[in-house]
Scaffold this motif. Sequence first.
Motif, PDB file in Angstrom:
ATOM      1  N   CYS A  32      -6.453   1.852  10.104  1.00 29.17           N
ATOM      2  CA  CYS A  32      -7.453   2.616   9.336  1.00 29.17           C
ATOM      3  C   CYS A  32      -8.946   1.314   8.885  1.00 29.17           C
ATOM      4  O   CYS A  32      -9.487   1.405   8.352  1.00 29.17           O
ATOM      5  CB  CYS A  32      -6.768   2.079   8.457  1.00 29.17           C
ATOM      6  SG  CYS A  32      -5.477   2.922   8.180  1.00 29.17           S
ATOM      7  N   ALA A  83       1.049  -1.742  -0.124  1.00 32.86           N
ATOM      8  CA  ALA A  83       0.421  -0.019   0.166  1.00 32.86           C
ATOM      9  C   ALA A  83       0.401   1.063   0.358  1.00 32.86           C
ATOM     10  O   ALA A  83       0.036   2.154  -0.480  1.00 32.86           O
ATOM     11  CB  ALA A  83      -0.912   0.642   1.292  1.00 32.86           C
ATOM     12  N   ASP A  84       1.987   1.192   1.011  1.00 34.77           N
ATOM     13  CA  ASP A  84       2.774   2.386   0.926  1.00 34.77           C
ATOM     14  C   ASP A  84       3.412   2.755  -0.603  1.00 34.77           C
ATOM     15  O   ASP A  84       3.743   3.810  -0.526  1.00 34.77           O
ATOM     16  CB  ASP A  84       3.780   2.227   1.931  1.00 34.77           C
ATOM     17  CG  ASP A  84       3.768   3.356   2.366  1.00 34.77           C
ATOM     18  OD1 ASP A  84       3.472   4.625   2.533  1.00 34.77           O
ATOM     19  OD2 ASP A  84       5.274   3.346   2.901  1.00 34.77           O
ATOM     20  N   VAL A  93      -6.760   4.314  -2.699  1.00 37.40           N
ATOM     21  CA  VAL A  93      -5.499   2.485  -2.808  1.00 37.40           C
ATOM     22  C   VAL A  93      -5.990   1.364  -2.654  1.00 37.40           C
ATOM     23  O   VAL A  93      -6.079   0.770  -3.027  1.00 37.40           O
ATOM     24  CB  VAL A  93      -4.504   2.527  -0.625  1.00 37.40           C
ATOM     25  CG1 VAL A  93      -4.257   1.339  -0.475  1.00 37.40           C
ATOM     26  CG2 VAL A  93      -3.629   3.914  -0.845  1.00 37.40           C
ATOM     27  N   MET A  94      -7.620   1.822  -2.088  1.00 40.15           N
ATOM     28  CA  MET A  94      -8.360   0.208  -1.448  1.00 40.15           C
ATOM     29  C   MET A  94      -8.967   0.440  -3.584  1.00 40.15           C
ATOM     30  O   MET A  94      -9.064  -0.589  -4.254  1.00 40.15           O
ATOM     31  CB  MET A  94      -9.543   0.547  -0.833  1.00 40.15           C
ATOM     32  CG  MET A  94      -8.984   0.625   0.633  1.00 40.15           C
ATOM     33  SD  MET A  94      -7.857  -0.991   1.057  1.00 40.15           S
ATOM     34  CE  MET A  94      -8.816  -2.048   1.134  1.00 40.15           C
ATOM     35  N   SER A 154       0.219  -3.200   4.914  1.00 37.04           N
ATOM     36  CA  SER A 154       0.427  -1.910   4.873  1.00 37.04           C
ATOM     37  C   SER A 154       0.380  -2.419   7.171  1.00 37.04           C
ATOM     38  O   SER A 154      -0.230  -3.181   7.766  1.00 37.04           O
ATOM     39  CB  SER A 154      -1.152  -1.596   5.110  1.00 37.04           C
ATOM     40  OG  SER A 154      -1.297  -0.408   6.581  1.00 37.04           O
ATOM     41  N   ASN A 212      -5.582  10.912   5.448  1.00 44.38           N
ATOM     42  CA  ASN A 212      -6.078   8.817   5.560  1.00 44.38           C
ATOM     43  C   ASN A 212      -7.359   9.067   4.294  1.00 44.38           C
ATOM     44  O   ASN A 212      -7.509   8.550   3.223  1.00 44.38           O
ATOM     45  CB  ASN A 212      -6.197   8.471   6.577  1.00 44.38           C
ATOM     46  CG  ASN A 212      -4.762   7.708   7.209  1.00 44.38           C
ATOM     47  OD1 ASN A 212      -4.202   8.182   6.134  1.00 44.38           O
ATOM     48  ND2 ASN A 212      -4.675   8.011   8.122  1.00 44.38           N
ATOM     49  N   LEU A 217      -3.107  -0.912   8.696  1.00 40.09           N
ATOM     50  CA  LEU A 217      -4.281  -2.167   8.410  1.00 40.09           C
ATOM     51  C   LEU A 217      -5.183  -2.336   8.948  1.00 40.09           C
ATOM     52  O   LEU A 217      -6.381  -1.331   8.879  1.00 40.09           O
ATOM     53  CB  LEU A 217      -3.569  -3.461   8.076  1.00 40.09           C
ATOM     54  CG  LEU A 217      -4.628  -4.440   7.511  1.00 40.09           C
ATOM     55  CD1 LEU A 217      -4.827  -3.808   5.611  1.00 40.09           C
ATOM     56  CD2 LEU A 217      -5.154  -5.823   7.771  1.00 40.09           C
ATOM     57  N   LEU A 243      -8.911  -1.729   7.807  1.00 38.51           N
ATOM     58  CA  LEU A 243      -8.819  -2.274   6.468  1.00 38.51           C
ATOM     59  C   LEU A 243      -9.397  -3.766   6.343  1.00 38.51           C
ATOM     60  O   LEU A 243      -9.349  -4.587   5.176  1.00 38.51           O
ATOM     61  CB  LEU A 243      -7.710  -1.337   5.960  1.00 38.51           C
ATOM     62  CG  LEU A 243      -7.324  -0.378   5.320  1.00 38.51           C
ATOM     63  CD1 LEU A 243      -6.294   0.021   4.380  1.00 38.51           C
ATOM     64  CD2 LEU A 243      -8.830   0.439   4.893  1.00 38.51           C
ATOM     65  N   ALA A 269       0.163   4.117  -2.714  1.00 42.52           N
ATOM     66  CA  ALA A 269       0.620   5.535  -2.229  1.00 42.52           C
ATOM     67  C   ALA A 269       1.751   6.605  -2.855  1.00 42.52           C
ATOM     68  O   ALA A 269       0.989   7.692  -2.910  1.00 42.52           O
ATOM     69  CB  ALA A 269       0.315   5.410  -0.977  1.00 42.52           C
ATOM     70  N   HIS A 316      -6.775   6.809   1.910  1.00 38.81           N
ATOM     71  CA  HIS A 316      -7.030   4.532   1.152  1.00 38.81           C
ATOM     72  C   HIS A 316      -8.120   4.483   1.048  1.00 38.81           C
ATOM     73  O   HIS A 316      -8.162   3.578   0.151  1.00 38.81           O
ATOM     74  CB  HIS A 316      -7.729   5.388   3.258  1.00 38.81           C
ATOM     75  CG  HIS A 316      -6.856   4.883   4.297  1.00 38.81           C
ATOM     76  ND1 HIS A 316      -6.620   5.360   5.488  1.00 38.81           N
ATOM     77  CD2 HIS A 316      -5.553   4.518   4.357  1.00 38.81           C
ATOM     78  CE1 HIS A 316      -5.382   5.106   5.599  1.00 38.81           C
ATOM     79  NE2 HIS A 316      -4.580   5.305   4.391  1.00 38.81           N
TER      80      HIS A 316
END
Length: 193
Positions: free
Chosen positions: A117, A31-32, A90-91, A111, A83, A114, A119, A35, A87
């Motif tokens: 957030c 994820a990072d 990202v999703m 992540s 965020n 995770l 997730l 992003a 987010h």
Amino acid sequence: MKRIGLTGGIGCGKSTVVAELRRQGVPCFVADEVARAYYDDPDFVAQVQSLFDSPVLTADGKVNRKAIAAAVFSDKSKLQHLNALIHPRVMHDFERWCNQQQGQPVVFFESAILYECGLEKAMDAVVAVYLEKEERIRRLMVRDHCAAEAIEARMRNQMPDEEKAMRADYVILNYEGNPRARQVRRIVELLIG
Ligand code: ADP
């Protein structure tokens, strides 16, 4: 296709586990990493800039991640706004990426935050990488050439790894000399069923 979260605080060994998963042919979405690329999009940069007083890009057009991290560190509402920009995107990208992984029985979503957030709700199961704080600090001092105090300050913003390990479905204890390849293979076998 099962979607599996991979989490753990900084320095626990997530990237090392991702490298092993990929070596074994298991697709991983970091994820990072994804992003970070959003800052190449001027529209995204403009949205982020509207949250901050100081410039989020340096004079040579690079993202000033240190300034962003410092600004959100001391201001939780800014962090929430940031965020909220990152987010959903990202999703969305994760889902698109999943659609490209046709025929794969299992994929991972890595992540550090995770659980922070929420997730994990989008995952079929979660694997936490665990290591005591003291050893994580020792490894990060070597990896990032950082002082222990600076690392501890970053860790205080994350949920304790003990809690992540307790919530997770599987835990990898990432001590020195741990049989990582075997553990990763076994977890993937169990996940595929
Ligand atoms: P994260 O991605 O969770 O921040 P890394 O995978 O980068 O953590 O690991 C942090 C540091 O610890 C790296 O320098 C890595 O090479 C080292 N490391 C990871 N796993 C082990 C291990 N089992 N034994 C010794 N060092 C390790």
